[in-house]
Enzyme design. Structure first.
Site: not given
Length: 352
Positions: A118, A201, A87
């Site tokens: 992911d 992230s 992402h």
């Protein structure tokens, strides 16, 4: 009720551990032999450990910028490969990567992405001097209560570090979909109290041995507080999953062995007469697959995997994410209005 939010660009805050030392009184013959001296020594040792780990690992954590936002990544090898969240890369194929010891962005391109877990790998177009790959731990040995440091670029604040502990292991978490998120369901995630904020992230969750135990991925939010972050509840994809997927993306440009359990069916959410989700309806069964071998048929409605209730396709996916290929599980289902059970030896989720 607590929801989950991806640690994608733009939230606030980072905290770091600090240690205070106590001074012993003048009458103490040796500070190290007094309770206050012992506390000071312990605090100083922990502080030294933090600083050592930061010095060891932070040079391996980078900031990744795309046209739509930013995130973090971890230098994976000496060839310029960097592992991050799918992402973070989104639909981009080119990136600007900033190393901790430089303010000049470096160009990078996409190697491959695997949204189902992911994870993604990008590669620097040219290798800078002193590139330092991170060391990855065996995440199956991560223990509750371990001290952790989360490294990344929350709000674009590059080289930020937060501290906490491993709060839980083996969590199965479904990411929210939309807004660039693949909506993946990921098993065996590491839960940590270290702050994981937007921009973190793809960054590193690290133990005190300077090894990456996971990739920072998302944090819990509190819907009743207008989506504000729930303090101290963050999740990281375990290192063993990261290395297994990254090695395949680098070698083959795709994932050929997902390591994820599967029934070998196509399914959809089943709704009862009150239009409430009440199971996962089997649409098709792969010939010779686990479900077919166990006697499941199109039209069956799966209502339970082991002891876990199944009320929708998403809950079926979540239940399977916590299991391993090759394991045996009892599947409860309804057929023509009657309930039945069958034992299934789970297969491996095939990848496109």
């Amino acid at each position: 009720m607590t929801a989950l939010a991806l640690a994608a660009p733009a939230l606030a805050g980072c905290s770091s551990g600090s240690s205070s030392s106590s001074t012993s009184s003048a009458s103490s013959s040796a500070p190290s032999s007094s309770p206050s001296g012992a506390r000071a020594g312990g605090a100083n040792q922990l502080q030294d450990d933090y600083q050592r780990v930061i010095k060891d690992v932070l040079p391996s954590v980078v900031q990744i910028t795309t046209a739509s936002g930013l995130g973090s990544g971890i230098v994976y090898d000496d060839k310029g490969d960097i592992v991050t969240n799918a992402h973070v890369v989104g639909s981009a194929t080119t990136f600007a990567v900033t190393l901790v010891n430089s303010s000049k962005p470096l160009d990078a391109t996409l190697v491959a992405s695997y949204p189902e877990s992911d994870l993604a790998v990008i590669r620097l177009s040219s290798l800078p001097g002193g590139l330092r790959p991170a060391a990855f731990a065996d995440s199956t040995k991560v223990e509750l209560g371990q001290i952790t440091l989360a490294m990344g670029s929350p709000l674009g604040l590059s080289s930020s570090v937060t501290q906490g502990i491993v709060s839980a292991t083996g969590r199965t978490v479904s990411e929210p979909s939309g807004g660039g998120s693949p909506g993946a369901t990921i098993g065996n995630m590491v839960q940590t109290s270290a702050a994981i904020n937007p921009g973190n992230s793809g960054g590193a969750l690290v133990d005190l041995n300077s090894r990456v135990i996971g990739i920072n991925t998302l944090a819990a939010t509190e819907p009743e507080a207008n989506g504000a972050a729930a303090p101290g509840i963050g999740f990281a994809i375990p290192a063993s999953t990261v290395t297994g997927i990254a090695d395949q993306l680098i070698k083959d440009g795709k994932v050929t062995n997902s390591g994820r359990a599967a029934l070998g069916i196509t399914a959809r959410t089943f709704f009862d007469q009150s239009f409430q989700p009440a199971g996962a309806a089997v649409v098709a069964v792969a010939p010779g697959g686990p479900a077919a071998s166990a006697g499941l048929q199109p039209g069956d409605v799966i209502t339970k995997i082991g002891d876990t209730e199944v009320t929708s396709l998403n809950s079926l996916t979540t239940a399977l994410a916590s299991l391993a290929p090759g394991s045996k599980v009892t599947v409860t289902y309804t057929r023509d209005g009657r309930s039945g059970t069958t034992e299934v030896t789970l297969g491996t989720l095939e990848t496109p």
